[in-house]
Design a protein around this motif. Structure first.
Motif, PDB file in Angstrom:
ATOM      1  N   GLU A   1       0.819  -1.211   0.000  1.00  0.00           N
ATOM      2  CA  GLU A   1       0.000   0.000   0.000  1.00  0.00           C
ATOM      3  C   GLU A   1       0.855   1.264   0.000  1.00  0.00           C
ATOM      4  O   GLU A   1       0.382   2.343  -0.354  1.00  0.00           O
TER       5      GLU A   1
ATOM      6  N   CYS B   1      -7.027   1.895   2.205  1.00  0.00           N
ATOM      7  CA  CYS B   1      -7.315   0.842   3.183  1.00  0.00           C
ATOM      8  C   CYS B   1      -7.706   1.446   4.540  1.00  0.00           C
ATOM      9  O   CYS B   1      -8.790   1.960   4.694  1.00  0.00           O
TER      10      CYS B   1
ATOM     11  N   PHE C   1     -11.456   0.163   4.794  1.00  0.00           N
ATOM     12  CA  PHE C   1     -11.441  -1.263   5.107  1.00  0.00           C
ATOM     13  C   PHE C   1     -12.753  -1.646   5.784  1.00  0.00           C
ATOM     14  O   PHE C   1     -13.127  -1.077   6.803  1.00  0.00           O
TER      15      PHE C   1
ATOM     16  N   ASN D   1      -9.050  -1.496   0.352  1.00  0.00           N
ATOM     17  CA  ASN D   1      -8.285  -2.614   0.917  1.00  0.00           C
ATOM     18  C   ASN D   1      -6.933  -2.746   0.204  1.00  0.00           C
ATOM     19  O   ASN D   1      -6.658  -2.008  -0.756  1.00  0.00           O
ATOM     20  N   PRO D   2      -6.082  -3.673   0.648  1.00  0.00           N
ATOM     21  CA  PRO D   2      -4.756  -3.786   0.024  1.00  0.00           C
ATOM     22  C   PRO D   2      -4.790  -3.992  -1.486  1.00  0.00           C
ATOM     23  O   PRO D   2      -3.913  -3.477  -2.202  1.00  0.00           O
TER      24      PRO D   2
END
Length: 264
Positions: A32, A145, A190, A244-245
């Motif tokens: 990230e 994220c 997230f 998210n990642p």
């Protein structure tokens, strides 16, 4: 010739509070961080990395794996080498120094994820100054994220907001969120179900609050994808957020495109 400077804001957190007392290991995710930074550099921009205490971000060991690069071992090794040796990742400023030197020359700002930002960045006063500047100037602001939690720092009462969340008082937190510059913005972060996977399999403990609930309490219009860990990027005005990642590459592309539009 450089197209301009982009500020990358890193976390110094290594532990995060969990319910029942104690803490769990945390940090910043490798992919990230480096995937968007490498895209920013490739597009012709310079990168300035800054953290609260001026030391390098702590990379969460969980993220230090080829799995976060779609199993591509070569991409993983390249990312590790980049983080270890590229000047953009080894020359670190304090957030305070960046503020004092002036923010006018920066084209945009990016905050990577990992749970680290939930600990320090979301209640950092200097980051609050930075984010309010970029918001007022409508300059591209990207967060990935758990990184969108850093947006909370732009609140006048960010510390009180976080403390209320930890205390299990979301209604009180919402009161402290008054005058948040990003209230009403569409954004992602997230998800609660993704977080449960981390709690069950990595932390083996439950966090004091979920990210989606926190940003909703702040006044954000949070949108998460229907499939956990599928890429999802939401763009509203100057704010670009990734869930998210696996949103690393698409967020990087959207951020670079926004930087280019701002130059036009």
């Amino acid at each position: 010739m450089s197209k301009g400077k982009v500020l990358v804001v890193g976390s110094n957190a290594t532990r995060i509070e969990v319910q029942g007392g104690g803490t769990g290991a945390t940090g910043q995710y490798l992919n990230e961080t480096v995937v968007p930074v490498m895209a920013i550099l490739a597009a012709g921009y310079d990168v300035v990395l800054a953290t609260p205490d001026g030391t390098r971000p702590h990379i969460d060991p969980v993220s230090d794996a080829a799995a976060h690069f779609d199993g591509d071992q070569a991409a993983y090794e390249k990312a590790k080498a980049f983080y270890a040796g590229d000047p953009s990742m080894t020359h670190v400023r304090t957030l305070r120094a960046v503020v004092e030197e002036g923010l006018g020359d920066y084209a945009g700002v990016f905050v990577p994820g990992g749970q680290g930002p939930v600990v320090d960045l979301m209640q950092d006063g200097d980051l609050g100054v930075i984010l309010r500047h970029f918001h007022a100037a409508a300059k591209p602001t990207a967060m990935l994220c758990h990184g969108p939690m850093a947006a909370v720092a732009a609140m006048p009462h960010a510390r009180e907001f976080r403390a209320a969340l930890v205390a299990g008082a979301p209604e009180k937190a919402a009161e402290w969120a008054k005058d948040w510059p990003y209230a009403g913005y569409r954004m992602t972060v997230f998800s609660n179900t993704e977080e449960k996977v981390v709690e069950d399999r990595i932390l083996h403990a439950k966090l004091y609050f979920n990210m989606v609930d926190a940003l909703q309490a702040a006044g954000g219009a949070v949108e998460t994808g229907t499939v956990d860990f599928d890429p999802n990027v939401v763009e509203d005005r100057e704010l670009i957020t990734g869930q998210n990642p696996r949103s690393d590459h698409p967020l990087a592309a959207r951020f670079v495109a926004a930087l280019e539009r701002a130059r036009a």
